[in-house]
Structures are given as C-alpha cells and as structure tokens.
Design a protein around this motif. Structure first.
Motif, PDB file in Angstrom:
ATOM      1  N   VAL A   1       0.840  -1.191   0.000  1.00  0.00           N
ATOM      2  CA  VAL A   1       0.000   0.000   0.000  1.00  0.00           C
ATOM      3  C   VAL A   1       0.881   1.249   0.000  1.00  0.00           C
ATOM      4  CG1 VAL A   1      -1.702   1.354   1.270  1.00  0.00           C
ATOM      5  CG2 VAL A   1      -1.881  -1.139   1.203  1.00  0.00           C
ATOM      6  N   ALA A   2       0.596   2.178  -0.899  1.00  0.00           N
ATOM      7  CA  ALA A   2       1.267   3.480  -0.926  1.00  0.00           C
ATOM      8  C   ALA A   2       0.224   4.527  -0.548  1.00  0.00           C
ATOM      9  CB  ALA A   2       1.837   3.748  -2.311  1.00  0.00           C
ATOM     10  N   LEU A   3       0.329   5.053   0.667  1.00  0.00           N
ATOM     11  CA  LEU A   3      -0.667   5.984   1.199  1.00  0.00           C
ATOM     12  C   LEU A   3      -0.070   7.391   1.251  1.00  0.00           C
ATOM     13  CD1 LEU A   3      -3.427   6.552   2.488  1.00  0.00           C
ATOM     14  CD2 LEU A   3      -2.442   5.876   4.691  1.00  0.00           C
ATOM     15  N   ASP A   4      -0.678   8.305   0.529  1.00  0.00           N
ATOM     16  CA  ASP A   4      -0.150   9.651   0.339  1.00  0.00           C
ATOM     17  C   ASP A   4      -0.773  10.643   1.325  1.00  0.00           C
ATOM     18  OD1 ASP A   4       1.451  11.535  -0.872  1.00  0.00           O
ATOM     19  OD2 ASP A   4       0.526  11.362  -2.848  1.00  0.00           O
ATOM     20  N   ASP A   5      -0.042  11.717   1.595  1.00  0.00           N
ATOM     21  CA  ASP A   5      -0.547  12.853   2.374  1.00  0.00           C
ATOM     22  C   ASP A   5      -1.179  12.412   3.693  1.00  0.00           C
ATOM     23  OD1 ASP A   5       0.188  14.819   0.460  1.00  0.00           O
ATOM     24  OD2 ASP A   5      -1.573  14.327  -0.734  1.00  0.00           O
ATOM     25  N   ILE A   6      -0.460  11.606   4.457  1.00  0.00           N
ATOM     26  CA  ILE A   6      -1.060  11.076   5.685  1.00  0.00           C
ATOM     27  C   ILE A   6      -1.342  12.177   6.701  1.00  0.00           C
ATOM     28  CG2 ILE A   6      -0.002   8.817   5.368  1.00  0.00           C
ATOM     29  CD1 ILE A   6       1.936   9.566   7.605  1.00  0.00           C
ATOM     30  N   ASP A   7      -0.693  13.327   6.550  1.00  0.00           N
ATOM     31  CA  ASP A   7      -0.977  14.445   7.448  1.00  0.00           C
ATOM     32  C   ASP A   7      -2.393  14.975   7.269  1.00  0.00           C
ATOM     33  OD1 ASP A   7      -0.279  16.849   5.236  1.00  0.00           O
ATOM     34  OD2 ASP A   7       0.993  15.077   5.110  1.00  0.00           O
ATOM     35  N   GLN A   8      -3.062  14.576   6.185  1.00  0.00           N
ATOM     36  CA  GLN A   8      -4.424  15.019   5.906  1.00  0.00           C
ATOM     37  C   GLN A   8      -5.475  13.968   6.229  1.00  0.00           C
ATOM     38  OE1 GLN A   8      -4.749  16.645   1.911  1.00  0.00           O
ATOM     39  NE2 GLN A   8      -2.697  17.528   2.019  1.00  0.00           N
ATOM     40  N   LEU A   9      -5.087  12.860   6.834  1.00  0.00           N
ATOM     41  CA  LEU A   9      -6.043  11.798   7.158  1.00  0.00           C
ATOM     42  C   LEU A   9      -7.062  12.271   8.196  1.00  0.00           C
ATOM     43  CD1 LEU A   9      -3.695   8.692   7.479  1.00  0.00           C
ATOM     44  CD2 LEU A   9      -5.370   9.102   5.659  1.00  0.00           C
ATOM     45  N   ASP A  10      -8.333  11.935   7.965  1.00  0.00           N
ATOM     46  CA  ASP A  10      -9.350  12.219   8.972  1.00  0.00           C
ATOM     47  C   ASP A  10      -9.332  11.112  10.026  1.00  0.00           C
ATOM     48  OD1 ASP A  10     -10.612  10.037   7.771  1.00  0.00           O
ATOM     49  OD2 ASP A  10     -12.128  11.255   6.752  1.00  0.00           O
ATOM     50  N   ALA A  11     -10.245  11.175  10.980  1.00  0.00           N
ATOM     51  CA  ALA A  11     -10.249  10.203  12.082  1.00  0.00           C
ATOM     52  C   ALA A  11     -10.410   8.774  11.577  1.00  0.00           C
ATOM     53  CB  ALA A  11     -11.367  10.551  13.071  1.00  0.00           C
ATOM     54  N   GLU A  12     -11.285   8.570  10.585  1.00  0.00           N
ATOM     55  CA  GLU A  12     -11.497   7.221  10.050  1.00  0.00           C
ATOM     56  C   GLU A  12     -10.255   6.737   9.307  1.00  0.00           C
ATOM     57  OE1 GLU A  12     -14.984   7.167   7.674  1.00  0.00           O
ATOM     58  OE2 GLU A  12     -16.367   7.361   9.362  1.00  0.00           O
ATOM     59  N   GLY A  13      -9.628   7.637   8.586  1.00  0.00           N
ATOM     60  CA  GLY A  13      -8.415   7.275   7.864  1.00  0.00           C
ATOM     61  C   GLY A  13      -7.289   6.909   8.816  1.00  0.00           C
ATOM     62  N   GLN A  14      -7.150   7.638   9.906  1.00  0.00           N
ATOM     63  CA  GLN A  14      -6.126   7.327  10.899  1.00  0.00           C
ATOM     64  C   GLN A  14      -6.382   5.976  11.554  1.00  0.00           C
ATOM     65  OE1 GLN A  14      -5.025  10.627  13.575  1.00  0.00           O
ATOM     66  NE2 GLN A  14      -6.116  11.998  12.177  1.00  0.00           N
ATOM     67  N   ALA A  15      -7.644   5.686  11.836  1.00  0.00           N
ATOM     68  CA  ALA A  15      -7.991   4.389  12.428  1.00  0.00           C
ATOM     69  C   ALA A  15      -7.666   3.253  11.465  1.00  0.00           C
ATOM     70  CB  ALA A  15      -9.476   4.373  12.804  1.00  0.00           C
ATOM     71  N   ALA A  16      -7.965   3.458  10.175  1.00  0.00           N
ATOM     72  CA  ALA A  16      -7.675   2.431   9.170  1.00  0.00           C
ATOM     73  C   ALA A  16      -6.171   2.216   9.031  1.00  0.00           C
ATOM     74  CB  ALA A  16      -8.282   2.834   7.821  1.00  0.00           C
ATOM     75  N   LEU A  17      -5.397   3.292   9.078  1.00  0.00           N
ATOM     76  CA  LEU A  17      -3.944   3.166   8.985  1.00  0.00           C
ATOM     77  C   LEU A  17      -3.393   2.427  10.207  1.00  0.00           C
ATOM     78  CD1 LEU A  17      -1.177   3.700   7.808  1.00  0.00           C
ATOM     79  CD2 LEU A  17      -1.267   6.023   8.760  1.00  0.00           C
ATOM     80  N   PHE A  18      -3.894   2.735  11.382  1.00  0.00           N
ATOM     81  CA  PHE A  18      -3.427   2.048  12.592  1.00  0.00           C
ATOM     82  C   PHE A  18      -3.683   0.551  12.485  1.00  0.00           C
ATOM     83  CE2 PHE A  18      -3.979   0.621  17.016  1.00  0.00           C
ATOM     84  CZ  PHE A  18      -2.734   0.969  17.522  1.00  0.00           C
ATOM     85  N   ARG A  19      -4.874   0.172  12.023  1.00  0.00           N
ATOM     86  CA  ARG A  19      -5.183  -1.261  11.858  1.00  0.00           C
ATOM     87  C   ARG A  19      -4.245  -1.908  10.846  1.00  0.00           C
ATOM     88  NH1 ARG A  19     -10.538   0.774  12.058  1.00  0.00           N
ATOM     89  NH2 ARG A  19     -10.666   0.698   9.782  1.00  0.00           N
TER      90      ARG A  19
END
Length: 237
Positions: free
Chosen positions: A99-117
């Motif tokens: 997975v190549a995930l871009d602009d992680i500084d812009q992740l919302d709460a759901e995006g941050q939770a998905a990245l943590f998982r």
C-alpha cells in the motif's frame, strides 16, 4: 533582472497539471535522493509487515514516488495500491499487498484508524506500506499511537533538486513529450521562474499546449507569451 512575482495565478500553471508521461521510479530525477530510491525499491519486495515513510514539501515528488511504487509492484505481479488521504478510510491490509498511502498528514479520524489497523495487520498479511507526508513524524497532527508507529519506520526526507537537477527534470519531461528545449529556455525558467518542480512542470504543460494549438515551435518568445498570460506584471526580457 528582477525575479518574477509570486504567488502566480494557479488556474493553469499549478493546479491543472496533467502529466503526459508514465510515472515511474526510473524517470524520477533523483538528485541527492539515491539512498531513498534504493530503500524504496527494496520496500517493493518486502513482505515482513514493514513500512517506509517519506516526507517533503509540496512539489518534492512524494506522489510521483508513491504512484510509481504501486504501479511497479503491480507490474512485478504483486498487488499494489495507491491511496490518497481522502481514500484513507478504505485502507485494508490484504495478503501480500503493498500500500502506498499519500498525504497522511491530511487523514481524517477514520483514515487514521484504518492506517493504525493496517500497521498492526501488515506483518501477519505479509504486506508492506509506503507512507508519505509533508512533515517528519514527530510533527504530524495525528493520533499519538499512529504517529508513534510511523516513527518506527525507515524515514527519509526528500531532498529538493538543485538547479542542475531541475534542468534535467525539464529536459527529460520535454523529451518525453517530443519537445527539445533549447538551453536559453531552461536558463530563463530557472533564473526568473518559481523554484518548485510542480510549477516548472505546469509551465511545460502550458508551453506544450500552446505549441500544439498555435502550430509553433517551442522557443523563448513562445515561453514569454505563455507566461505573460498567467503572470503580472510584465516579464523581463
């Protein structure tokens, strides 16, 4: 001669950039980023649940590298996915996935939770991640547990290109479009234009379009005309 004013109107030269050439790791102008590229290529083959973090300013080439990595993973027969921050909530770590995930500084709460998982599940799935943002991990405005895990990665700052590197970038991308840039055009842009690569690529797109629509060769006078349409006051001669 005075430098061109900044900021420029963005409707044509910055935001409407549509590259006409394939995005690959080979056509990324490395400059002082050779070690980063080597680590990125190694990450393409990693199946140990590891992650790599790249950071740099806008126009540094983050998205180029991530898109290229995902595409080259797929071309090599391994599933690869490029996700923007807006797609972050859809992230699911599947078997053997890169997975190549871009602009992680812009992740919302759901995006941050998905990245943590995904960071937790990556090792069991024998997958790997390449992450990118505009700041080093300790300065990211993310959940503490997410930021801490990102900080455990191999971390690279994307080093900006010097003028020689920017010249190579312009010439390489022009040749891919079938355009030969004379030295005076490259020198003019580097001397009077904005310094970021994104703006330079936007100018090249606009110059290419003007050449095609007006059936004119790419020359310094044509470049000046293109820039006059987007910049005020008048450019230097």
């Amino acid at each position: 001669m005075p430098a061109l004013p900044s900021p420029y109107p963005t409707h044509q030269l910055t935001l409407d950039v549509r590259p006409r050439v394939p995005v690959t790791l080979d056509n990324f102008v490395a400059g002082n980023n050779e070690a980063l590229l080597l680590a990125l290529r190694r990450q393409l083959g990693a199946r140990d649940g590891s992650w790599l973090y790249l950071w740099g300013t806008a126009g540094s080439g983050r998205s180029h590298l991530l898109r290229a990595a995902a595409a080259e993973s797929c071309a090599a027969g391994r599933p690869g996915a490029y996700l923007s921050a807006a797609q972050g909530a859809t992230l699911q770590m599947e078997d053997d996935l890169l997975v190549a995930l871009d602009d992680i500084d812009q992740l919302d709460a759901e995006g941050q939770a998905a990245l943590f998982r995904a960071l937790i599940q990556a090792r069991e799935a024998q997958g790997s991640l390449i992450l990118a943002g505009k700041l080093p991990p300790q300065h990211l405005a993310l959940r503490e547990d997410v930021r801490t895990r990102i900080g455990q990665a191999l971390i690279f700052e994307i080093q900006p290109l010097d003028d020689d590197g920017k010249g190579v970038l312009l010439i390489q991308n022009a040749l891919a479009r079938g355009i030969t840039l004379d030295a005076d055009i490259v020198e003019y842009l580097l001397r009077h234009g904005r310094r970021d690569a994104r703006w330079l690529m936007g100018v090249l797109d606009a110059l290419d379009e003007a050449s095609l629509t007006q059936s004119r060769p790419v020359t310094l006078p044509l470049l000046r005309e293109v820039l006059r349409e987007d910049c005020e006051p008048e450019l230097p001669f």
